[in-house]
Each structure stands twice: as structure tokens, then as C-alpha cells.
Write a protein that holds these residues in place. Sequence first.
Motif, PDB file in Angstrom:
ATOM      1  N   PRO A 125     -14.564   0.436 -70.332  1.00 29.48           N
ATOM      2  CA  PRO A 125     -14.275  -0.587 -69.325  1.00 29.48           C
ATOM      3  C   PRO A 125     -15.033  -0.426 -68.018  1.00 29.48           C
ATOM      4  O   PRO A 125     -15.362  -1.419 -67.375  1.00 29.48           O
ATOM      5  CB  PRO A 125     -12.762  -0.467 -69.118  1.00 29.48           C
ATOM      6  N   GLU A 129     -19.569  -3.995 -68.348  1.00 29.92           N
ATOM      7  CA  GLU A 129     -20.164  -5.154 -67.669  1.00 29.92           C
ATOM      8  C   GLU A 129     -21.378  -4.763 -66.832  1.00 29.92           C
ATOM      9  O   GLU A 129     -22.338  -5.534 -66.726  1.00 29.92           O
ATOM     10  CB  GLU A 129     -19.117  -5.863 -66.817  1.00 29.92           C
ATOM     11  N   THR A 148     -23.161 -11.649 -63.681  1.00 36.33           N
ATOM     12  CA  THR A 148     -22.299 -10.580 -64.197  1.00 36.33           C
ATOM     13  C   THR A 148     -21.942  -9.588 -63.097  1.00 36.33           C
ATOM     14  O   THR A 148     -20.785  -9.185 -62.962  1.00 36.33           O
ATOM     15  CB  THR A 148     -22.992  -9.851 -65.364  1.00 36.33           C
ATOM     16  N   ALA A 151     -19.481 -11.311 -60.693  1.00 39.33           N
ATOM     17  CA  ALA A 151     -18.148 -11.445 -61.283  1.00 39.33           C
ATOM     18  C   ALA A 151     -17.436 -10.098 -61.264  1.00 39.33           C
ATOM     19  O   ALA A 151     -16.234 -10.014 -60.975  1.00 39.33           O
ATOM     20  CB  ALA A 151     -18.255 -11.983 -62.703  1.00 39.33           C
ATOM     21  N   LEU A 152     -18.173  -9.051 -61.545  1.00 41.91           N
ATOM     22  CA  LEU A 152     -17.582  -7.715 -61.545  1.00 41.91           C
ATOM     23  C   LEU A 152     -17.171  -7.300 -60.140  1.00 41.91           C
ATOM     24  O   LEU A 152     -16.155  -6.622 -59.952  1.00 41.91           O
ATOM     25  CB  LEU A 152     -18.594  -6.721 -62.123  1.00 41.91           C
ATOM     26  N   SER A 154     -15.829  -9.016 -57.977  1.00 40.16           N
ATOM     27  CA  SER A 154     -14.557  -9.628 -57.590  1.00 40.16           C
ATOM     28  C   SER A 154     -13.359  -8.862 -58.137  1.00 40.16           C
ATOM     29  O   SER A 154     -12.212  -9.160 -57.778  1.00 40.16           O
ATOM     30  CB  SER A 154     -14.505 -11.075 -58.086  1.00 40.16           C
ATOM     31  N   GLU A 155     -13.615  -7.880 -59.015  1.00 44.93           N
ATOM     32  CA  GLU A 155     -12.524  -7.087 -59.570  1.00 44.93           C
ATOM     33  C   GLU A 155     -12.186  -5.938 -58.635  1.00 44.93           C
ATOM     34  O   GLU A 155     -13.086  -5.227 -58.161  1.00 44.93           O
ATOM     35  CB  GLU A 155     -12.917  -6.535 -60.948  1.00 44.93           C
ATOM     36  N   ARG A 156     -10.910  -5.741 -58.386  1.00 47.69           N
ATOM     37  CA  ARG A 156     -10.475  -4.698 -57.478  1.00 47.69           C
ATOM     38  C   ARG A 156     -10.936  -3.323 -57.971  1.00 47.69           C
ATOM     39  O   ARG A 156     -10.760  -2.967 -59.129  1.00 47.69           O
ATOM     40  CB  ARG A 156      -8.948  -4.721 -57.377  1.00 47.69           C
ATOM     41  N   MET A 158     -14.000  -2.329 -58.224  1.00 48.34           N
ATOM     42  CA  MET A 158     -15.355  -2.338 -58.770  1.00 48.34           C
ATOM     43  C   MET A 158     -16.374  -2.879 -57.773  1.00 48.34           C
ATOM     44  O   MET A 158     -17.564  -2.968 -58.093  1.00 48.34           O
ATOM     45  CB  MET A 158     -15.400  -3.179 -60.048  1.00 48.34           C
ATOM     46  N   GLU A 159     -15.912  -3.226 -56.574  1.00 53.43           N
ATOM     47  CA  GLU A 159     -16.809  -3.886 -55.611  1.00 53.43           C
ATOM     48  C   GLU A 159     -18.044  -3.045 -55.301  1.00 53.43           C
ATOM     49  O   GLU A 159     -19.173  -3.538 -55.312  1.00 53.43           O
ATOM     50  CB  GLU A 159     -16.064  -4.206 -54.314  1.00 53.43           C
ATOM     51  N   ALA A 162     -20.495  -2.514 -58.341  1.00 56.03           N
ATOM     52  CA  ALA A 162     -21.211  -3.742 -58.669  1.00 56.03           C
ATOM     53  C   ALA A 162     -22.275  -4.043 -57.621  1.00 56.03           C
ATOM     54  O   ALA A 162     -23.406  -4.428 -57.953  1.00 56.03           O
ATOM     55  CB  ALA A 162     -20.223  -4.900 -58.782  1.00 56.03           C
TER      56      ALA A 162
END
Length: 562
Positions: A125, A129, A148, A151-152, A154-156, A158-159, A162
Motif C-alpha cells: 500500500p 501508487e 497519480t 491523487a496520492l 490528497s491521502e492523509r 502521504m502528502e 507524493a
Amino acid sequence: MTPKRSLFALALVALTTPFAAQADSLPGAYLAGRAAAISGDHAAAAEYFNRALAMDPGNAFLVSNAVFANASLGRWEAAAAVAAGLNADDEGQELVDLVEFVRRVTEGELQAAIDMIEAGDGPGPLADELARAWLSFGQGDMTAAVDTFEALASERGMEELAALHLALARAAAGDFEAAHEILSGDTGVDITNTERVVRARAVIMLQLGMRAEALDLLDGYTQAVPDPGLLALQARVGSGEDVTYDFVRTAEEGVAEVFFTVAQLLSGDRNTTLPLLMAQAARGIDADHSDAVVLAGELMSASEQYLLAAETFASVPEDDPNYIEAQMGRAQALEETGAQDEAIAILRALVEARPDLASVQAAYGDILRRAERFDAAIAAYSAVLDLVDADLPRYWFIHYARAICYHQLDDWPPAEADFRRALELNPEQPNVMNYLGYSLVEQRRNFDEALGLIQRAVAARPESGYIVDSLGWVYYRLGRFEEAVAPMERAVELEPNDPIVNDHLGDVYWMADRFREAEFQWQRALSFDPEPEDAERIRRKLEVGLDVVLEEEGGVGALEEE
């Protein structure tokens, strides 16, 4: 078919699944392999599991364990060969998937690697991405890669990862302005300045003609972290040399960087198995990724696999920016194996090659001090202080370490000066306060100052048995025997097997008229193999009592010089 487990559960699978013996000689090989795997000795684990597989070919559990051990060593071809014996519905398929993913990326089969991620067979996980974005980049689809990454982001949680990889992808595409903007935090995401990030930022700045800014960045970082690789880059930049962008340039290198950054992220965990797999995957895809090699060596050292660590560090070539760091890690690993002379020789060679590097001189001083070569250690520490701004607080330790060497040579005036300078730089450092206070006690002078220093040290480190022992001992030297009992008993609780601490408690008990308990503690101290001189003194106390011994030695108590 059983549901697949995440790769992040992988590290536990091979170490906890029971196995039923099928032949008299098979259980021994399996159990030896399992014990080696649990202890982190992946080389031994690979040998034993391979041996077990020869007795029971096709056993799914043995295959997965052998794949795991070989992958942990970075032996990807061997892992792939073993993995061929695992059926698609067998347990441990995640390991085979990882090996196959590394192979496909390494061989440039980018779409096949994307297909694995889409089928749920990717590296996990945290990596899926990020890797997918780099694979899209490699196919020439920068739009898909950016989508990609964004989008990644925006995940808590992972800022930062990414944003970092988006910046590197922009740089790989030649868009250095966008890369610089992201790495500088101007897009709203702060990216931690690790050594590797600083290197990338500096090289990107150079592509934009920002030589002065790159120098400022490198100066600021190396002042706090004198990384040899960055110092070398700093020298190149300062000399006006043209430095081309050679950081992450291809999709394959990008995926390797994904594995490396994930390994870094996970390396703070107590279980080193998964980060080691990630670091080895980075190394497997990009053989020149020496940061991944160094991280793998560090993880092996953390799991006490020092010979493997030394071998891994030794694989970094001499012309690599990480060579000096790798050699320092190699020396430390070898010292842990007992090969102290070889370790000293490695650091001596580094000092001779790079006498201008304070970090190398400091490491050399440390190993000489541990080897009780105090004169040579003093010279190395003095060289450090000549190379740096010695007024910076972080150099308290150099003064402290040099003070210990002077003290061991019975040269107290420079030792005391260094202890006091260390305290000026770091006023509440408990180890310095304890060492200085204890030394003053042993010299029977400045008792009030010594007591204050040690009390402050105990307040800072109440769980340190040696510091608590010092408090009890200063009370003893002051003749305050009843007050000495509680801290000395606490010190023995914290350091139950230390001969000196047990001996001290025996002395305190004797002076508090607890003679039988004193004799018991002295007997305990003898059982812990004290130094010959200390053992002789303890036996004398058991023979005639502490009072007679003290009379022979000149007394005890408040003997502070006027």
C-alpha cells in the motif's frame, strides 16, 4: 484460493507459521532456518531453508521462507529461481510477487509491472501508487503520472512522499523550475531535508543557475550534519564546477527511489525485516543506489548481523559519494564482531586520506578510546576541535570524550578543563555532570559541587544505575552513610550484575553497621568477575572487614582538601 495478505504482513508470515516435520533430518534444517530468520541472520536462513527444500522440494512454506531469506540478502536472481517452485494459490505468494515485480521493473517491463499493481500483486500500500506513477512516466505518459501523484497527495499521511516523488519526476522530465518549487515547499507541502533530498535540491538549483543558493543550502545543512557526500558536493559547487542532474532520471530509478523512501519511512520500527526488504529492492533495481546499500547495512547492524552489514558496506565503491559513510559503518560493524584492529585500520586509512573531515576524525577517536589507546584518541579529538567551530554546543561530546581519555591517563588538569568546557556547551548534560562529580568525589575535593552535579544528573537520568550509584557514593564519601543506603540499593536494582555497584553497596552497608548484608554484597560483587585489583580488595574486606582496609588505605569520609 485463500485471500492474499499484504506484503506488510509478510515479515511475520515466514516467522510464525508452524511446520510439520516430514523426515527425520528435515525438522533440524527447518528449525535452524527459522531461528536464523527470527534473529535476522538471513544468510544462515537462506542456507538452511535451501537445504530443507532439497529434502522436500515444492513445500510451499519452505519455498516462501527461502524466497524471503534470499530477497532480504538482495539475491534477487536466487529468490526468483526458488520462487518458481511456488504455485499461484500457495501461501507466501506475496513474496513471489515482490520478486517478480522487481524483475519486471529491472528488465524494463513497465506495463507488466503496472498490471501487477492493478491485479493487487504490487509491492504494497505505501509503494503501489508511487510506483505506478513512475511506471506511467516511463511510458511517456506524464499526465497520468502527475494525476497519480496528486491523487496520492490528497491521502492523509502521504502528502510529503507524493510531493517528493512528483518533484523528482518533474526534474527527470527536465522541468527543474517546477521541481525546485515543490522541494522548496512553495506548493504548500513541507519536504524534510534529508541528506538525499538536500543533494537533489542542490543539483536542481544548479540546473537553474542558482549556484549561490545551492551553496547556502549545502552550507546550512552540513553545518548541522557534516555528511561527507554533501561536503564533497559542496566543494564541487564552490569551485565553480558544472554539475549535471544525475539524481533520478528514469522510471526504473524512480521505482527504486520509491522502495528506498518507503524503507527510510519504516526504518524507525523495531522490526527491521520489512525496511530491509524495501532497501534491497531499491538496490536490486538500481545497483548504483548507494544510499539504499548504506541503509541496508545499517538495518543489518540494527539486527546485530554485523558480518553481513560489513560485507554490505564494503560493496560501496571508492568513487561513490557514500564511500566514506559506508566505510565508517563497516568499521563499526567489524568492531562489533570483535575485529577491532581491522576496524581501527579502516578508520586510520580514512583519516589519512581525508584528514580534513571532522566526522572521520571523531569516529577514529571514538574507536581508539574504546580500544583504550588514549593518547592516540586525544590526538584525534584535538584534530576534530581544530577543524570545527568548537564553540558550537554540539561539540560538547568531543570535549567530554577527550576528558575521559585524559582522566584514564591520570592527567587531571586537562581532563577537568574539558569536562568543564563540555558543561559550558551543554550545561545540563547528565553524563558529564556525573563523570565530573564522581571524579571530584574520588579525589576527595569539592564535595558540595560534586553532590550538586550528581543530584542534577540523577534528576535528569533517574533510571541510570551508574549515575544513581554516584549519588550513593558521594554520600558515602561525605560520611552520610544512612543517606547513602537508598540510592545505592536503587543502583543495584538498576545494575544488578555490575561488580562495582554491588561492591559499593557492600561498603555502604558495612558503614551503616549492616555487616552480614555487606559481606553478602561483596560476595555478589566477586561473582561478577571484577577487575583483579578490585577482586583482591574485596577479598581483603571479606577477610578483615572494611574498617581495617580503610585504615590501611588512609580512611574514608569527609576528607576534602582545604
